[in-house]
Design a protein around this motif. Sequence first.
Motif, PDB file in Angstrom:
ATOM      1  N   HIS A 183       0.837  -1.213   0.000  1.00 54.26           N
ATOM      2  CA  HIS A 183       0.000   0.000   0.000  1.00 54.26           C
ATOM      3  C   HIS A 183       0.869   1.260   0.000  1.00 54.26           C
ATOM      4  O   HIS A 183       0.558   2.253  -0.678  1.00 54.26           O
ATOM      5  N   VAL A 184       1.966   1.219   0.774  1.00 49.94           N
ATOM      6  CA  VAL A 184       2.849   2.382   0.826  1.00 49.94           C
ATOM      7  C   VAL A 184       3.488   2.644  -0.534  1.00 49.94           C
ATOM      8  O   VAL A 184       3.532   3.785  -1.019  1.00 49.94           O
ATOM      9  N   TRP A 185       4.004   1.578  -1.154  1.00 55.87           N
ATOM     10  CA  TRP A 185       4.636   1.763  -2.458  1.00 55.87           C
ATOM     11  C   TRP A 185       3.620   2.235  -3.503  1.00 55.87           C
ATOM     12  O   TRP A 185       3.946   3.025  -4.385  1.00 55.87           O
ATOM     13  N   THR A 186       2.403   1.720  -3.383  1.00 58.08           N
ATOM     14  CA  THR A 186       1.366   2.174  -4.308  1.00 58.08           C
ATOM     15  C   THR A 186       1.077   3.657  -4.104  1.00 58.08           C
ATOM     16  O   THR A 186       0.928   4.428  -5.065  1.00 58.08           O
ATOM     17  N   TRP A 187       1.018   4.065  -2.822  1.00 53.01           N
ATOM     18  CA  TRP A 187       0.770   5.486  -2.521  1.00 53.01           C
ATOM     19  C   TRP A 187       1.899   6.367  -3.036  1.00 53.01           C
ATOM     20  O   TRP A 187       1.667   7.419  -3.618  1.00 53.01           O
ATOM     21  N   ILE A 188       3.148   5.908  -2.831  1.00 54.43           N
ATOM     22  CA  ILE A 188       4.293   6.683  -3.322  1.00 54.43           C
ATOM     23  C   ILE A 188       4.266   6.768  -4.844  1.00 54.43           C
ATOM     24  O   ILE A 188       4.541   7.811  -5.440  1.00 54.43           O
ATOM     25  N   GLY A 189       3.959   5.641  -5.484  1.00 51.26           N
ATOM     26  CA  GLY A 189       3.886   5.651  -6.944  1.00 51.26           C
ATOM     27  C   GLY A 189       2.831   6.606  -7.460  1.00 51.26           C
ATOM     28  O   GLY A 189       3.068   7.349  -8.432  1.00 51.26           O
ATOM     29  N   ASP A 190       1.652   6.590  -6.812  1.00 49.27           N
ATOM     30  CA  ASP A 190       0.603   7.524  -7.226  1.00 49.27           C
ATOM     31  C   ASP A 190       1.026   8.969  -6.999  1.00 49.27           C
ATOM     32  O   ASP A 190       0.751   9.857  -7.816  1.00 49.27           O
ATOM     33  N   LEU A 191       1.715   9.208  -5.857  1.00 48.29           N
ATOM     34  CA  LEU A 191       2.164  10.564  -5.560  1.00 48.29           C
ATOM     35  C   LEU A 191       3.174  11.054  -6.584  1.00 48.29           C
ATOM     36  O   LEU A 191       3.097  12.193  -7.070  1.00 48.29           O
ATOM     37  N   LEU A 192       4.131  10.195  -6.936  1.00 49.94           N
ATOM     38  CA  LEU A 192       5.136  10.584  -7.924  1.00 49.94           C
ATOM     39  C   LEU A 192       4.504  10.783  -9.293  1.00 49.94           C
ATOM     40  O   LEU A 192       4.913  11.671 -10.050  1.00 49.94           O
TER      41      LEU A 192
END
Length: 229
Positions: free
Chosen positions: A56-65
């Motif tokens: 979930h964290v990596w997905t959130w970071i990916g969406d943010l980037l």
Amino acid sequence: MSGADGTTPARLLIRASGDIPVDTPRVPAREAARHELSKPMYHENDPNLFQRALDHVWTWIGDLLSSASGAAPGGPAGLIVLVLIVIALIAALLWRLGTPQRGQRTADALFENGPRSAPEHRAAAEAHAAAGRWNQAVQERMRAIVRSLEERTLLDPRPGRTADEAAVEAGRTLPAHAARLRAAAREFDDVTYGGRSAGQQAYLTVRALDLDLESATPELTGALRGAAE
């Protein structure tokens, strides 16, 4: 009425109805499937709670980037440039402020290793000087000065006293050496807290002050003069 094979229409109806599959209602079927899929055998290879949280964290970071790259001028390349600029600004700020000290300046740093006599501090200072460790030599000589003044009762022994405080207090009793005492305290502070390196001349200056103070006569003022009389 019987058929050609001797079966009655009622029996044919019963046989026909037995061949038709029974329709299971939709809700019980869904519950049965959920119950079946909930068995551990179907979840042996599922990621654990930490792995799911990390995903979930990596997905959130990916969406943010992705959002940032879309909003940044130049797309992903522009985002990389912005990140590099921020890193450069942080590095410049850290360089400007200097490297943080490991520990904050404490009130009792003047005698950080516990009580020792003035001769012991002088011996330690000379040993450091002989080895060319001028920072430590200056520190130990300044400690010898303050301890000597305490042993002569020119300063009240007080835990937590800093070099600056000792120099100011001793300067009131020994005004002829007040300026040199303050200079020695500044030298102590520079090598102890300021990250500066002392040299041989700095040590010889503090050492000369220590030797002069041994024969210095205090000037009694105010309450001290009245007590002496």
